[in-house]
Design an enzyme around this catalytic site. Structure first.
Site, PDB file in Angstrom:
ATOM      1  N   ARG A  33       0.845  -1.193   0.000  1.00 51.77           N
ATOM      2  CA  ARG A  33       0.000   0.000   0.000  1.00 51.77           C
ATOM      3  C   ARG A  33       0.878   1.240   0.000  1.00 51.77           C
ATOM      4  O   ARG A  33       1.728   1.412   0.878  1.00 51.77           O
ATOM      5  CB  ARG A  33      -0.906   0.000   1.230  1.00 51.77           C
ATOM      6  CG  ARG A  33      -1.687   1.295   1.449  1.00 51.77           C
ATOM      7  CD  ARG A  33      -2.551   1.171   2.694  1.00 51.77           C
ATOM      8  NE  ARG A  33      -3.207   2.426   3.054  1.00 51.77           N
ATOM      9  CZ  ARG A  33      -2.954   3.107   4.172  1.00 51.77           C
ATOM     10  NH1 ARG A  33      -2.041   2.663   5.036  1.00 51.77           N
ATOM     11  NH2 ARG A  33      -3.593   4.232   4.440  1.00 51.77           N
ATOM     12  N   ARG A  74      -9.794  18.020   9.211  1.00 47.29           N
ATOM     13  CA  ARG A  74      -8.886  18.105  10.344  1.00 47.29           C
ATOM     14  C   ARG A  74      -8.911  19.505  10.960  1.00 47.29           C
ATOM     15  O   ARG A  74      -9.298  20.471  10.308  1.00 47.29           O
ATOM     16  CB  ARG A  74      -7.440  17.799   9.904  1.00 47.29           C
ATOM     17  CG  ARG A  74      -7.260  16.427   9.293  1.00 47.29           C
ATOM     18  CD  ARG A  74      -5.829  16.212   8.842  1.00 47.29           C
ATOM     19  NE  ARG A  74      -5.660  14.933   8.167  1.00 47.29           N
ATOM     20  CZ  ARG A  74      -5.475  13.782   8.780  1.00 47.29           C
ATOM     21  NH1 ARG A  74      -5.410  13.753  10.108  1.00 47.29           N
ATOM     22  NH2 ARG A  74      -5.343  12.657   8.113  1.00 47.29           N
ATOM     23  N   LYS A 218     -13.175   2.633   0.341  1.00 41.04           N
ATOM     24  CA  LYS A 218     -12.919   2.522   1.779  1.00 41.04           C
ATOM     25  C   LYS A 218     -14.203   2.887   2.531  1.00 41.04           C
ATOM     26  O   LYS A 218     -14.677   4.010   2.440  1.00 41.04           O
ATOM     27  CB  LYS A 218     -11.771   3.446   2.175  1.00 41.04           C
ATOM     28  CG  LYS A 218     -10.442   3.049   1.536  1.00 41.04           C
ATOM     29  CD  LYS A 218      -9.376   4.100   1.752  1.00 41.04           C
ATOM     30  CE  LYS A 218      -8.965   4.211   3.199  1.00 41.04           C
ATOM     31  NZ  LYS A 218      -7.822   5.160   3.367  1.00 41.04           N
ATOM     32  N   THR A 276      -6.991  -1.726   9.772  1.00 41.51           N
ATOM     33  CA  THR A 276      -6.893  -0.886  10.978  1.00 41.51           C
ATOM     34  C   THR A 276      -6.617  -1.711  12.230  1.00 41.51           C
ATOM     35  O   THR A 276      -7.427  -2.552  12.632  1.00 41.51           O
ATOM     36  CB  THR A 276      -8.144  -0.022  11.221  1.00 41.51           C
ATOM     37  OG1 THR A 276      -8.515   0.630  10.006  1.00 41.51           O
ATOM     38  CG2 THR A 276      -7.844   1.053  12.265  1.00 41.51           C
TER      39      THR A 276
END
Length: 472
Positions: A33, A74, A218, A276
């Site tokens: 990845r 963020r 995702k 994860t």
């Protein structure tokens, strides 16, 4: 029986060195990845070239997954780099603020004031800090701290229950798709898609850039769970991205969602990656916790195509050991698991495609007769994908003369890709494949082997032959 579940490893400072990367691939990595949240286009291109050189040297198929950054939802930065919030404190998220203080912080995501209202709960970082919105005034979101802690620069923001309107594809992502196409990535992961439209846009941009990568959605937003069926239809696979998903839907909901998503993806012939914190403790420890081993084993038993390492291989102290731990866990789980013949197959009213019918006939045959191996001769990899959904106890070797297909199949569960030269005559090709399997010790004289292929060449698999091998 070869390991069926594939392993994805994220590259980073701990794994960029070619010597380490070679050890990772030797240990069992099937896909690497490239995290496009970090590094330049040239960095990713150089890493891709290194991966492919090492994979060719080792004679192993390794796919490259380009993971797009997605929207930067963020907070900004603090003058002091971090602050500490306590329960009951008031705190302001201010889209107009440049450097944060104890009282307020700026936002990379400038649309946040338009996406929230009094009563909304915002989760910062991995949900460790929770803020309840009291009021919205212009660029400012006034909140009260529900759960405090240390808050540092650029932590992510989620809204409990979803509802943030940030588009899945940013201007940076659109440029990164061009980079991924240029380096011939085998898969591209799209971050934070909310609907099929996000995936269709990504595919349009990819095709325009000349790329042919598989698209992985995702699943990390509440909206994505609600729209799972249409997202699956628009994608080649999904990643069960449990980090951000858990923040939005709650930790307790994730295990059942994981099982549901893998089940639905398998029923639609889509690949799945479970990600994860698979071996999170191995960032600093040479051995995993028992809970991590159980978690990974359950993903294997759920039927995932692949399990993924993130920080463990990108920045951890023990990247090779983390891969080895995953290999052991996958193998043991597969030994204890039953051969998977899905309810969709058992209860199907009928098959619409010839290659699907051939594959399902082979599934039936493999459960009722002793087969040593299955050899799928494939150009596109479609017949191998069908077989990867259902075959569990018989090794499947997928032979192709397409380098693109060879790499892409590295992510398919239970499929062992083999690259062969182009052989015009089909019977000569079958003899070549048989000789390859004999030479590698995968079969022996007297073994029963099934072959699938298309006639004429270029057609999807429309032929199934089963015969006993004689030494040649």
């Amino acid at each position: 029986m070869p390991r069926g579940t594939k392993i994805v490893a994220t590259l980073g400072p701990a794994s960029t060195d070619p010597a380490v990367l070679e050890k990772l691939i030797e240990a069992g990595v099937n896909t690497v990845r490239l995290n496009f949240s970090h590094g330049s286009a040239q960095d990713h291109t150089d890493r891709a070239n290194t991966v492919r050189a090492i994979a060719e040297k080792l004679g192993r198929p390794v796919a490259i997954l380009a993971d797009l950054q997605g929207p930067k939802i963020r907070i900004g930065k603090f003058k002091t780099n971090k602050i500490e919030l306590k329960k009951g404190d008031t705190f302001i998220l201010d889209a107009a603020c440049e450097l944060g203080s104890q009282e307020r912080v700026g936002l990379d995501y400038k649309e946040l004031p338009n996406d929230v209202e009094p009563g909304a709960v915002l989760l910062l970082g991995d949900g460790e800090i929770q803020l309840e919105v009291n009021a919205v005034k212009g660029s400012e979101v006034y909140t009260t701290v529900l759960f405090g802690g240390v808050l540092s620069n650029n932590k992510g923001i989620n809204r409990r229950g979803g509802g943030l309107t940030a588009p899945a594809l940013t201007a940076k992502d659109m440029e990164d798709i061009k980079t991924a196409a240029a380096l011939k990535a085998d898969y591209i992961a799209v971050s934070f898609p909310k609907s099929a439209a996000d995936m269709y846009m990504a595919r349009t941009l990819l095709r325009a850039a000349g790329g042919n990568a598989g698209l992985i959605a995702k699943i990390e937003r509440t909206e994505a769970v609600a729209n799972l069926e249409e997202i699956l239809d628009a994608s080649d696979g999904i990643m069960v991205a449990r980090g951000d998903l858990a923040v939005e839907v709650g930790d307790a909901a994730v295990p059942a969602l994981q099982k549901m998503m893998i089940r639905r993806a398998r029923s639609k012939q889509k690949v799945t990656i479970t990600a994860t914190q698979m071996m999170e403790s191995m960032v600093n420890s040479p051995v995993p916790t028992r809970a991590e081993v159980s978690d990974c084993a359950n993903a294997v038993l759920d039927g995932t195509d692949a399990v993924m390492l993130s920080a463990e291989s990108a920045a951890g102290k023990y990247p090779v050991e983390a891969v080895e731990a995953l290999v052991r866990t996958c193998l043991e789980a597969e030994r204890s698991g039953e051969s998977r013949v899905s309810n969709e197959f058992a209860q199907a009213d009928g098959f619409k495609r010839i290659d699907q019918t051939v594959a399902m006939s082979l599934v039936y045959a493999s459960t009722h007769m002793e087969l040593k191996a299955i050899a799928a001769l494939t150009n596109s990899g479609t017949s191998a994908l069908w077989l990867s959904r259902y075959i569990g106890k018989v090794p499947v070797y997928a032979f192709t003369n397409s380098v693109e297909t060879y790499r892409k199949m590295a992510l398919y569960r239970h499929i062992q890709p083999v690259l062969i030269p182009t052989i015009a005559d089909r019977e000569a090709e079958i003899l070549h494949v048989q000789a390859d399997l004999l030479r590698a010790g995968k079969i022996a004289a007297g073994d029963r082997v099934a072959f699938t292929y298309g006639v004429p060449r270029g057609q999807g698999a429309n032929t199934l032959r089963i015969f006993d091998i004689t030494q040649r």
